[in-house]
Design a protein around this motif. Sequence first.
Motif, PDB file in Angstrom:
ATOM      1  N   ASN A  41       0.825  -1.349   0.029  1.00  0.00           N
ATOM      2  CA  ASN A  41      -0.016  -0.111  -0.112  1.00  0.00           C
ATOM      3  C   ASN A  41       1.020   1.405   0.142  1.00  0.00           C
ATOM      4  N   ILE A  42       0.386   2.177  -0.688  1.00  0.00           N
ATOM      5  CA  ILE A  42       1.141   3.471  -1.011  1.00  0.00           C
ATOM      6  C   ILE A  42      -0.002   4.467  -0.382  1.00  0.00           C
ATOM      7  N   HIS A  43       0.431   5.591   0.297  1.00  0.00           N
ATOM      8  CA  HIS A  43      -0.346   6.343   0.923  1.00  0.00           C
ATOM      9  C   HIS A  43       0.224   7.716   0.610  1.00  0.00           C
ATOM     10  N   THR A  44      -0.298   8.670  -0.188  1.00  0.00           N
ATOM     11  CA  THR A  44       0.344   9.977  -0.534  1.00  0.00           C
ATOM     12  C   THR A  44      -0.016  11.207   0.378  1.00  0.00           C
ATOM     13  N   ILE A  45       0.699  12.157   0.366  1.00  0.00           N
ATOM     14  CA  ILE A  45       0.553  13.401   1.092  1.00  0.00           C
ATOM     15  C   ILE A  45      -0.807  14.033   0.747  1.00  0.00           C
ATOM     16  N   GLU A  46      -1.355  13.533  -0.520  1.00  0.00           N
ATOM     17  CA  GLU A  46      -2.802  14.000  -0.989  1.00  0.00           C
ATOM     18  C   GLU A  46      -3.814  13.197  -0.687  1.00  0.00           C
ATOM     19  N   TYR A  47      -3.428  12.383   0.319  1.00  0.00           N
ATOM     20  CA  TYR A  47      -4.618  11.233   0.714  1.00  0.00           C
ATOM     21  C   TYR A  47      -4.990  10.195  -0.279  1.00  0.00           C
ATOM     22  N   GLN A  48      -3.956  10.063  -1.296  1.00  0.00           N
ATOM     23  CA  GLN A  48      -4.427   8.932  -2.316  1.00  0.00           C
ATOM     24  C   GLN A  48      -3.785   7.809  -1.674  1.00  0.00           C
ATOM     25  N   ASP A  49      -4.479   6.448  -1.920  1.00  0.00           N
ATOM     26  CA  ASP A  49      -4.109   5.088  -1.490  1.00  0.00           C
ATOM     27  C   ASP A  49      -4.036   4.468  -2.831  1.00  0.00           C
ATOM     28  N   TYR A  50      -2.839   3.570  -2.877  1.00  0.00           N
ATOM     29  CA  TYR A  50      -2.681   2.542  -4.000  1.00  0.00           C
ATOM     30  C   TYR A  50      -2.607   1.222  -3.368  1.00  0.00           C
ATOM     31  N   SER A 202       0.841   2.300   6.658  1.00  0.00           N
ATOM     32  CA  SER A 202       1.394   3.545   5.971  1.00  0.00           C
ATOM     33  C   SER A 202       0.716   4.635   6.042  1.00  0.00           C
ATOM     34  N   LYS A 203      -0.402   4.601   6.624  1.00  0.00           N
ATOM     35  CA  LYS A 203      -1.232   5.738   7.219  1.00  0.00           C
ATOM     36  C   LYS A 203      -0.603   6.474   8.221  1.00  0.00           C
ATOM     37  N   SER A 204      -0.315   5.291   9.347  1.00  0.00           N
ATOM     38  CA  SER A 204       0.292   5.669  10.618  1.00  0.00           C
ATOM     39  C   SER A 204       1.804   6.469  10.255  1.00  0.00           C
ATOM     40  N   PHE A 205       2.516   6.098   9.553  1.00  0.00           N
ATOM     41  CA  PHE A 205       3.750   6.520   9.191  1.00  0.00           C
ATOM     42  C   PHE A 205       3.658   7.950   8.384  1.00  0.00           C
ATOM     43  N   MET A 206       2.576   8.308   7.907  1.00  0.00           N
ATOM     44  CA  MET A 206       2.540   9.659   7.502  1.00  0.00           C
ATOM     45  C   MET A 206       2.889  10.754   8.420  1.00  0.00           C
ATOM     46  N   GLY A 259       7.362 -10.143  11.322  1.00  0.00           N
ATOM     47  CA  GLY A 259       6.172 -10.529  10.789  1.00  0.00           C
ATOM     48  C   GLY A 259       6.057 -10.329   9.253  1.00  0.00           C
ATOM     49  N   GLY A 260       7.355  -9.795   8.745  1.00  0.00           N
ATOM     50  CA  GLY A 260       7.281  -9.661   7.414  1.00  0.00           C
ATOM     51  C   GLY A 260       6.780  -8.633   6.912  1.00  0.00           C
ATOM     52  N   GLY A 261       6.554  -7.437   7.636  1.00  0.00           N
ATOM     53  CA  GLY A 261       6.312  -6.082   7.311  1.00  0.00           C
ATOM     54  C   GLY A 261       7.515  -5.150   7.175  1.00  0.00           C
ATOM     55  N   ILE A 262       7.445  -4.207   6.443  1.00  0.00           N
ATOM     56  CA  ILE A 262       8.223  -3.089   6.210  1.00  0.00           C
ATOM     57  C   ILE A 262       7.413  -1.869   5.824  1.00  0.00           C
ATOM     58  N   VAL A 263       7.941  -0.651   6.576  1.00  0.00           N
ATOM     59  CA  VAL A 263       7.377   0.590   6.144  1.00  0.00           C
ATOM     60  C   VAL A 263       8.481   1.282   5.859  1.00  0.00           C
ATOM     61  N   ALA A 264       8.256   2.137   4.777  1.00  0.00           N
ATOM     62  CA  ALA A 264       8.982   3.260   4.273  1.00  0.00           C
ATOM     63  C   ALA A 264       8.341   4.548   3.962  1.00  0.00           C
ATOM     64  N   ILE A 265       9.277   5.497   4.250  1.00  0.00           N
ATOM     65  CA  ILE A 265       8.806   6.817   3.828  1.00  0.00           C
ATOM     66  C   ILE A 265       9.610   7.773   2.947  1.00  0.00           C
ATOM     67  N   TYR A 266       8.870   8.501   2.072  1.00  0.00           N
ATOM     68  CA  TYR A 266       9.590   9.589   1.604  1.00  0.00           C
ATOM     69  C   TYR A 266       9.198  10.933   1.764  1.00  0.00           C
ATOM     70  N   PRO A 267      10.125  11.667   2.819  1.00  0.00           N
ATOM     71  CA  PRO A 267       9.511  12.964   3.306  1.00  0.00           C
ATOM     72  C   PRO A 267       8.631  14.018   2.295  1.00  0.00           C
ATOM     73  N   GLU A 268       7.422  14.332   2.745  1.00  0.00           N
ATOM     74  CA  GLU A 268       6.637  15.350   2.048  1.00  0.00           C
ATOM     75  C   GLU A 268       5.976  14.596   0.901  1.00  0.00           C
ATOM     76  N   LYS A 269       6.145  13.375   0.671  1.00  0.00           N
ATOM     77  CA  LYS A 269       5.484  12.835  -0.683  1.00  0.00           C
ATOM     78  C   LYS A 269       4.642  11.621  -0.332  1.00  0.00           C
ATOM     79  N   TYR A 270       5.386  10.348   0.531  1.00  0.00           N
ATOM     80  CA  TYR A 270       4.306   9.090   0.527  1.00  0.00           C
ATOM     81  C   TYR A 270       5.266   8.216   1.354  1.00  0.00           C
ATOM     82  N   VAL A 272       5.072   4.107   2.293  1.00  0.00           N
ATOM     83  CA  VAL A 272       4.698   2.631   1.637  1.00  0.00           C
ATOM     84  C   VAL A 272       4.953   1.725   2.636  1.00  0.00           C
ATOM     85  N   ALA A 273       3.991   0.707   2.618  1.00  0.00           N
ATOM     86  CA  ALA A 273       4.079  -0.439   3.387  1.00  0.00           C
ATOM     87  C   ALA A 273       3.926  -1.836   2.556  1.00  0.00           C
TER      88      ALA A 273
END
Length: 304
Positions: A41-50, A202-206, A259-270, A272-273
């Motif tokens: 899942n990708i969550h963007t700063i514009e509140y879009q979800d993919y 991904s939402k919580s890592f915003m 548990g096999g999860g990874i979360v990563a962030i790009y400041p001011e953009k998105y 991803v989990a």
Amino acid sequence: MDYQSIITEIAGELEQIPKQGELAVYIPELAKVDPNKFALNIHTIEYQDYNFGDVDDRFSIQSISKVFALTKAYMIHGSDLWKRVGVEPSGNPFNSLVQLEYENGIPRNPFINAGALVIADILCDSLEHPKEDMISFVRKLSGNNSINYNIKVAESEKNMGYNNAAQINLMKSFGNINNDIEYVLDFYYHLCSIEMSVKELSKSFMLYVNHGVLMPENERLLNYSRSKRMNALMQTCGFYDEAGQFSFKVGLPGKSGVGGGIVAIYPEKYSVAVWSPLLNKKGNSFLGMKALEMLTTKTRLSIF
Ligand code: GLN
């Protein structure tokens, strides 16, 4: 940016790769997880979800919870934390004991187990109801009130928790643990057992995408400097002795869990989990790492 086509393309390419890795069998409950699960899942700063795959399935976030615990402790204690835990990469496995004795019971960083145990001890000192307060905090960050601990997973880890018990006893002998060892371990195992979906992660890592301001409430939880430092720690220590590889291949601040999860962030953009339960030898998701490497290459959105 057409994130949806890119993640569908990535999922297609991942299917061609022979499955590798192992479940986190040292926690018996996690050995029961379906190894074929995959979600992104990708969550963007514009509140879009993919989305792609099992994006609504909740799984054990394990060490990803170390980011939430550090955030809470940092909000309460600020830089006093760094007297009891360092900010250097360890270059060692997440459960390694060797450095702890050399370095007098001060863990290298808050994202290895020893460091997270010190943070758990600090939270046991400062929160009136540590388990209740932390789960409320995670619910607030993700905007979802049904997130919870999985007591079976916490018990399962406790029953086999010889390594974590060794870590905390050693630190107690150096005077770096204040509370009763069993109390802190129980809290730590509960934090590891929190279950979330990739969407919720991904939402919580915003918070870290947005320089410490909780969206959409617009509530500042970390000042700019602290938020910068959280991201720096994720970049340098978020993947234990594979933090260099993760920077090299993916190039984003992030955090993994067994548990096999990874979360990563790009400041001011998105944010991803990704979730795929089979782990490489360093305890990071094998396909999760590959998926994120493809993502930052295809989107040209790594911080480097
Ligand atoms: N609960 C796990 C442990 O303490 C967390 C490890 C991880 O996710 N890397 O071993």
